[in-house]
Design an enzyme around this catalytic site. Structure first.
Site, PDB file in Angstrom:
ATOM      1  N   TYR A   1      12.283   8.206   3.301  1.00  0.00           N
ATOM      2  CA  TYR A   1      10.953   8.853   3.434  1.00  0.00           C
ATOM      3  C   TYR A   1      10.705   9.688   2.294  1.00  0.00           C
ATOM      4  CZ  TYR A   1       6.964  11.967   4.687  1.00  0.00           C
ATOM      5  OH  TYR A   1       5.863  12.476   4.564  1.00  0.00           O
TER       6      TYR A   1
ATOM      7  N   GLU B   1       2.297   9.496   0.732  1.00  0.00           N
ATOM      8  CA  GLU B   1       3.587   9.110   1.379  1.00  0.00           C
ATOM      9  C   GLU B   1       4.277   7.959   1.263  1.00  0.00           C
ATOM     10  OE1 GLU B   1       3.710  10.847   5.698  1.00  0.00           O
ATOM     11  OE2 GLU B   1       3.673   9.041   6.085  1.00  0.00           O
TER      12      GLU B   1
END
Lengths: 378, 290, 378, 290
Positions: free
Chosen positions: A101, A189
């Site tokens: 992530y 993101e």
């Protein structure tokens, strides 16, 4: 303003971040055509602006063109959390060894951008945070220094990336940070940033949320807004500059000021009912804005009663009263209403409402109790 | 006296020739605020309400000895206006403008830290009032009353609501101010609580918070460890859903963080009485003052 | 690396700075063609990398195409401070009301960029400074903050610009500053920034000096180098990484290290002769570099004697000695030479030279006195 | 002891696996410098001369307690290497690299000011040596001799020339260092003069300057007003022409400013004896020490 996955990934690609080959389809035939061009297995991903697409059956793998056609037909038109899927992204499928992530957002207390990264990618970062706060690395970035090379490199080491991925990762992170700054985002993101079986880093899924206040600087990004994803009420509210959030209750409310609007929702709940919406008409609203706000509220069929709470400062109470009458004249209103007006030109406003026989209240507490009683038909 | 603004405030209005700027200049002047200058680039030499208008804040400081600024300029120019005020030597900058891009504010904060001499209130706030002395903001002056309760808030009209409830009960305010509803603001709760704690004319403090961020939780820690004066709080947004922005850019519960419950819990743990209704704030203060 | 006026102005134009219409010509016929396209009067400006082109007759006005042709023919091929004019810029002539100076450079003591501006443009800024230091405004810019709008605006007011020029000026200054940063310049300069009779601001003349150390980041700018403007020796030196500056004296010198090279020049002067050049072979030079350096020195026909002064640290004395022999073997050397070698492998170096019967010295003072005597034929 | 480096210096070599880095690591080690780590991104786990190599400076600080860094990385990566060292907590950073872009150094300086705990020497400098104790640089060690003269210089080989002249006369040095020949450098003459003035083991100071900039002129002012120890100077470039860069990026007379005469005049006015020849420096010091 949220961007779709495919829009976000296309922007990432402009900043040199590798993404899977793929394209967007609005029909099953288009999806099949894309699968043909890509060759091999593909992933078909519904493009709707909500989380949990996978669990809802909105993301599926297809091995053949035939299967792509079939699955795309299933997904197109399905409803995910109330949103109808009208396009799918067809991406070449990749074999994933590992999922990372990495995102950039604003740290409110540090008042600067922060890079958030975790070796445990592929799930929502909030979920990772709940399970193990230590699995998350936060790297604050000087607003004016920007992301320095060594910081990106050190982060790669801290994530335990294999040595031959370090340079790729540094380039991706720099691209992501630049995308964040250059598009005035509030969030960018990549999740997951996949380590593929053939040893590449690939942004398999991505998300961008833009700062609405900065859209004036980015007309090209502003055009990416998917108005299909808004309800008619949301679109109407946005266009006239009203803050509006639909909720599930039965008491519609119209307030000036965000804090007071929340407090009004809370007091409705306190007296035993549920608010149907958050609605802030902002400062200095004129009659026509008030009328629009009221029509947005009344368009909600769940609404059983309406509470209007105005504390006039810049906003003038007589303008609000005029707007209410304007709205009532142009539509049939069957639900009861209580209006509480205080502040600038309060007397004039009350007089206008008295003539139209609209019930008023002096304090917020009184107004809330009255409207709850009316909604319950007491 | 109260905190931040008072008889010694010499105000420059940035954006004085715009609609809002003009309107509130008149309102503030009528309240008795000492407005010494206005600034609008390109309009230097004009006059608004008998106040001289300059092209630059530097002139307002050099010629009119302005020490406080209020900003009404449009969002895309507001960050520049704040930095201009700071580097011109203004000590207190109150920015009313709503809708400034977050990254602009991040840059402003980093410049302010470098300059080191300017305090910023806001942006996206109603301003500061020391009742009976000086009103530097857009709040309705008449609902206030001089007294000993300090009021600090992230909101505008909700503050008016609570201030009026106080005044209705005969409870006056030392200073009332809004710190703004944006994610990045110049002064946070702790900055203001520290001033109220040190202010001789403030006896109790009202803190009006809302969902989003950690500012109230940090304030609770500060209150528990560093404050002797009693604090009463109200938190808006108990019924706000997660992930949706409630009007203010800063009022959003993200990743399950920044809920009203979380804030109320932290404040109560710090010994703060948290009112359930806005009116209850006044009742709790009244109980203390008798 | 200096850019020509026309190159600088084209870069300015990319950053939104208005420049006069015009084009570059290498023949009189081309110049006439440009004048025809532009219509009306033109200015014909020799493009050579030295100051004082105007005084040297290298900048002239022409009213007709005919005159343009005639004047271009005069200017092309003329020599200005030793440089042959091989191209001219033909610009549309403008009527100028007022001239401003504005430039950006690095303030060494503040360690950040500084904007320099003066309402007294049109002459060299050093000249303005000598006459009236107060006529110059210096505005240091935070390296990371950049030029802020209000700073540019305030500067415009301080220059006493008319109100309707303020916004134009702010845009030009922001463009100029961005050009400075984005091209890693050590100087960008518009002089004059003209206020025209028809009320525009126009960069009539301009200059850019680039930071040689940053050229690796700007391959497009590096290509703008005009190798016609270098002497063969300068080009040769640059290509092998030798610092070389031609001077007017008769003692050639080759040294390792810039400070020592200057000190060597000074000591030659001290003992009554003049250095023919500054030459630093840098650290750790190998034999072939030494050979190139020597041939550069010996190419200067004014050179009557050569002093080689090496303090070996990283540089090895034996490598230097080998390089000297290499050079001597490949060219006929008729001038006397003294070599002073100390430091790393000093003994080996001296032995090599002794074999070739090249005179050596132990101290710099001794070497300088010897070479001056040899040059004077004493 | 001397200033800046000594027995307590725990050195990390950034760029230890490159040619220059390797070569000078050996040289420094042979001189007796305490080298505790090397750093080359991607080479973590390697060893050079029995010195462990890490990927990051942070590891060198955390694991090997490095407190001083020397940088040999190529110009395009050197600015990043300096900032990495500073933010990893290194207190003294010596950057040898020549050819770093000026705007990179402007950025570095602004980061160093923010970090506040790191002193930078260089770039484009020969380093620092405290004879007999620690050599952190590329200067030939054997020409030095422990003693009481502090030497500070903008140059490399010219410094060696003068140091050797001192040593030849039996005059030792407390510390000798080059501050670098670039327009923007981490420490200037004043920074170093201040250290020599405070250093108990330094009796006289040699200042070796050159054309370009105002650093020597400022040093003269400092010497006149703040220094008790005698200073002897040498300025290179009396014969240098205007407008031409003399090798060092910083050695250029611009707009008629930064000439050798100007600097010599300023120093002499401050009571500094300025030698006309490098060897004369040693003679002037010798005259003082007897």
């Amino acid at each position: 303003m949220k961007l779709h996955e495919y829009q976000s990934k296309r922007i990432f690609a402009e900043y040199g971040i590798p993404i899977p080959k793929g394209n967007i389809a609005t029909t099953a035939a288009e999806a099949r055509q894309i699968a043909k061009q890509l060759g091999g297995s593909v992933v078909i991903k519904s493009q709707v602006l909500v989380g949990g697409r996978g669990k809802a059956g909105g993301v599926k793998l297809a091995k053949t063109e035939e299967e792509t056609h079939k699955i795309a037909r299933q997904i197109l038109g399905m409803s995910i959390k109330g949103l109808i899927v009208d396009k799918v992204l067809v991406d070449r499928a990749v074999s994933i060894k590992d999922e990372i992530y990495v995102g950039v957002t604003i740290d409110r207390s540090l008042q600067r951008p922060v890079i958030i990264a975790s070796a445990e990618g592929g799930v929502e970062i909030e979920e990772v945070a709940r399970k193990n706060q230590d699995a998350i690395i936060r790297l604050p970035i000087g607003r004016r220094t920007g992301l320095l090379d060594y910081q990106a490199r050190n982060l790669a080491y801290d994530l335990g990336l294999r040595r031959d991925f370090i340079n790729q990762f540094v380039q991706i992170l720099k691209g992501l940070y630049t995308a964040f700054i250059n598009s005035d985002a509030s969030l960018v993101e990549i999740n997951p940033l996949a380590v593929t079986e053939d040893d590449r880093l690939l942004a398999v899924d991505g998300k961008i949320v833009l700062d609405d206040n900065a859209l004036f600087r980015h007309p090209d990004l502003a055009e990416l807004r998917d108005t299909q994803e808004e309800t008619a009420s949301e679109r109407q509210a946005r266009q006239v500059g009203i803050s509006f959030v639909k909720l599930d209750g039965e008491i519609g409310c119209m307030v000036n000021g965000a804090g007071l609007a929340m407090a009004t929702m809370d007091i409705i709940k306190y007296y035993g009912a549920e608010p149907a919406n958050f609605l802030d008409i902002g400062g200095g609203a004129k009659a026509n804005k008030v009328a629009t706000a009221l029509s947005i509220i009344l368009n909600d069929i769940k609404v059983k009663a309406v509470l209007i709470n105005i504390f006039g400062g810049i906003t003038r109470c007589d303008e609000v009263a005029k707007g209410i009458l304007e709205a009532l004249n142009s539509m049939e209103v069957t639900v009861p209403m209580v209006v509480r007006l205080v502040g600038t030109n309060e007397k004039e406003g009350r007089q206008i409402l008295a003539k139209a026989k609209i019930p008023t209240a002096t304090t917020l507490g009184e107004a809330a109790q009255k409207i709850v009683a009316l909604a319950k038909g007491v | 006296m109260g905190i931040l603004v008072g008889k010694n405030s010499r105000l420059v209005v940035q954006g004085i020739t715009g609609n809002e700027g003009k309107f509130h200049t008149l309102q503030m002047k009528q309240y008795g605020t000492n407005i010494v200058a206005g600034v609008t680039p390109g309009k230097g030499g004009d006059w608004v309400e008998n106040i001289p208008v300059f092209d630059t804040v530097k002139e307002a400081v050099n010629i009119q000895e302005a020490n406080t600024s209020i900003i009404f300029v449009p969002p895309r120019f507001a960050a520049d206006a704040i930095m201009e005020a700071a580097q011109a030597g203004i000590g207190l900058i109150i920015c009313i403008t709503e809708g400034i891009p977050v990254l602009d504010m991040a840059r402003v904060q980093s410049v302010l830290r470098e300059v080191g001499t300017a305090r910023l209130i806001g942006p996206n706030c109603p301003g500061v009032i020391t009742p009976g002395e000086s009103k530097i903001g857009i709040m309705p002056g008449h609902i206030h009353k001089p007294g000993s309760v300090g009021v600090v808030s992230r909101s505008g009209t909700l503050t008016y609501e609570i201030v009026q409830a106080l005044t209705n009960k005969g409870i006056g305010q030392s200073t009332a101010l809004g710190i703004g509803g944006d994610p990045i603001i110049g002064s946070n709760f702790i900055d203001i609580l520290r001033l109220f704690e040190a202010d001789l004319l403030t006896d109790q403090v009202v803190l009006i918070g809302e969902i989003g961020g950690q500012d109230e939780q940090r304030a609770a820690e500060f209150i528990a460890t560093r404050m002797s004066k009693p604090v009463i709080a109200f938190i808006a947004g108990r019924t706000a859903p997660s992930g949706k922005r409630m009007g203010h850019a800063g009022a959003i519960i993200e990743g399950g963080e920044g809920t009203a419950e979380e804030k109320i819990k932290a404040l109560e743990a710090a010994g703060v009485k948290v009112a359930r209704l806005p009116e209850e704030v006044a009742e709790l203060i009244a109980a203390m003052q008798t």
